[in-house]
Design a protein around this motif. Structure first.
Motif, PDB file in Angstrom:
ATOM      1  N   UNK A   1       0.855  -1.179   0.000  1.00 34.15           N
ATOM      2  CA  UNK A   1       0.000   0.000   0.000  1.00 34.15           C
ATOM      3  C   UNK A   1       0.893   1.232   0.000  1.00 34.15           C
ATOM      4  N   UNK A   2       0.584   2.192  -0.863  1.00 35.48           N
ATOM      5  CA  UNK A   2       1.333   3.454  -0.912  1.00 35.48           C
ATOM      6  C   UNK A   2       0.761   4.390   0.146  1.00 35.48           C
ATOM      7  N   UNK A   3       1.597   4.784   1.101  1.00 36.66           N
ATOM      8  CA  UNK A   3       1.161   5.629   2.209  1.00 36.66           C
ATOM      9  C   UNK A   3       1.404   7.114   1.956  1.00 36.66           C
ATOM     10  N   UNK A   4       2.424   7.420   1.149  1.00 41.16           N
ATOM     11  CA  UNK A   4       2.811   8.823   0.963  1.00 41.16           C
ATOM     12  C   UNK A   4       3.553   8.988  -0.352  1.00 41.16           C
ATOM     13  N   UNK A   5       3.284  10.092  -1.035  1.00 41.72           N
ATOM     14  CA  UNK A   5       4.025  10.465  -2.244  1.00 41.72           C
ATOM     15  C   UNK A   5       4.971  11.600  -1.868  1.00 41.72           C
ATOM     16  N   UNK A   6       6.275  11.394  -2.051  1.00 42.18           N
ATOM     17  CA  UNK A   6       7.250  12.398  -1.657  1.00 42.18           C
ATOM     18  C   UNK A   6       7.294  13.542  -2.678  1.00 42.18           C
ATOM     19  N   UNK A   7       7.764  14.729  -2.265  1.00 38.31           N
ATOM     20  CA  UNK A   7       7.842  15.878  -3.179  1.00 38.31           C
ATOM     21  C   UNK A   7       8.667  15.552  -4.426  1.00 38.31           C
ATOM     22  N   UNK A   8       8.298  16.166  -5.545  1.00 36.77           N
ATOM     23  CA  UNK A   8       8.986  15.954  -6.818  1.00 36.77           C
ATOM     24  C   UNK A   8       9.967  17.100  -7.074  1.00 36.77           C
ATOM     25  N   UNK A   9      11.158  16.784  -7.591  1.00 38.94           N
ATOM     26  CA  UNK A   9      12.081  17.864  -7.954  1.00 38.94           C
ATOM     27  C   UNK A   9      11.867  18.308  -9.401  1.00 38.94           C
ATOM     28  N   UNK A  10      11.133  17.500 -10.175  1.00 39.29           N
ATOM     29  CA  UNK A  10      10.759  17.899 -11.531  1.00 39.29           C
ATOM     30  C   UNK A  10       9.557  17.066 -11.949  1.00 39.29           C
ATOM     31  N   UNK A  11       8.827  17.556 -12.945  1.00 43.86           N
ATOM     32  CA  UNK A  11       7.688  16.792 -13.457  1.00 43.86           C
ATOM     33  C   UNK A  11       7.360  17.212 -14.873  1.00 43.86           C
TER      34      UNK A  11
END
Length: 351
Positions: A78-88
């Motif tokens: 289960x994915x609990x958290x999405x970490x901040x992205x440095x690019x997208x």
């Protein structure tokens, strides 16, 4: 198993996290995800908390994201958290007003792929560049299928690109005879994440197969009847090559709407941005004002009419999307106030 593409840049965004819980999203398909950890690969779903707290689809996991997971068994997590992205790499969500779609994330370099045949369109190249710059991604241009035309035509196309986009690295390749692949492979480094973007049928999957020395992805030719590419890749997927480079393949995109971030357009057309600083008015729209340095450059031939018109087109798209998002957010705030007022009145009448 080493995590694909984990670097000091990402470590600074994540901070302290148990290595057994850290994973990278390598496949996304209809809200089902495949994630890779040091221990292995899991099928994963998001928690209800992520789903209901998301302000938009952009808050859901995307291929390339770093996430915190908890394994449920040997195969599922289960994915609990999405970490901040440095690019997208993002675009306007197709068919959804004022929504942003994350195509892939935490990318260092995007290869913008165009073939020398039906697909070549320098205006579209500028659109891709603006999207990359907005997402803090370094762009490079791959001109493919060079075996289909004489060398003199290839040289002419490359000169056209270099004249209009002088600051962007350009590589011409042929998957048929291998021309240019040495330069491409020398460019790609270990532990760096690359993304291949472009229309269907331009050769993105063929390039990845060539680089990986195996048939990882299904390929198809351009349709002879419509001269359009067939959608071979149906989902986004991350691979690790033998040299340690990480690549992300994406489906062909015929629609690539501008987002609300204007910085990418300003960087793509930095020569126009520089000219604009000499305009008489600070809020000059460059469409008819007296003392406009941009219009003067078009008139004296310093700036081509085609470049100028494409710049205006992308600016209009970006401004329209920004105003639509603002309107949507305003409506959301007003609705929230109305709900609070109704609840307050209901509570008052109840007692």
């Amino acid at each position: 198993m080493k995590l694909p593409g984990f670097s000091e840049k990402m470590a600074g965004l994540i901070g302290s996290v148990n290595s057994s819980e850290l994973a990278r999203v390598i496949i996304e398909h209809k809200e089902r995800y495949i994630v890779q950890t040091e221990a292995g690969v899991y099928q994963a779903e998001i928690t209800g908390n992520i789903r209901f707290s998301a302000r938009s689809r952009a808050d859901f996991p995307a291929v390339g994201d770093w996430v915190r997971i908890t394994p449920m068994d040997a195969q599922n997590a289960v994915i609990l958290e999405v970490f901040p992205r440095y690019s997208s790499l993002s675009r306007q969500a197709v068919g959804k007003q004022a929504d942003l779609q994350i195509i892939a994330s935490n990318i260092d370099v995007a290869f913008i792929v165009q073939s020398v045949g039906h697909d070549f369109n320098i205006n579209r190249l500028e659109r891709y560049l603006a999207i990359c710059y907005s997402g803090k991604i370094e762009p490079m241009i791959l001109l493919t299928k060079t075996d289909l035309i004489p060398q003199a035509e290839i040289d002419s196309l490359m000169e056209t690109i270099r004249k209009r986009l002088p600051k962007v690295k350009l590589i011409a390749i042929s998957s048929e005879n291998g021309t240019g692949y040495n330069l491409l492979e020398e460019t790609m480094q270990a532990n760096v994440t690359y993304c291949f973007v472009g229309s269907s049928g331009v050769g993105k999957s063929t390039i990845i197969n060539h680089l990986s020395n195996e048939e990882k992805l299904t390929t198809s030719a351009i349709s002879t009847s419509t001269q359009k590419g067939r959608h071979t890749t149906t989902h986004r997927e991350l691979f690790v090559l033998e040299n340690g480079s990480i690549v992300i393949d994406t489906p062909g995109m015929r629609e690539l709407g501008m987002t609300d971030d204007s910085s990418g357009i300003d960087l793509t057309y930095d020569h126009i941005t520089e000219l604009a600083s000499s305009c008489r008015y600070d809020d000059c729209s460059h469409t008819g004002e007296k003392g406009c340095a941009v219009l003067a450059a078009v008139e004296n031939g310093e700036l081509s009419e085609e470049t100028y018109q494409n710049y205006l087109k992308l600016k209009r798209e970006q401004q329209h999307f920004s105003s639509t998002i603002h309107e949507k957010r305003q409506k959301g705030k007003e609705f929230g106030k109305m709900v609070k007022a109704v609840m307050k009145e209901h509570k008052k009448n109840k007692y």
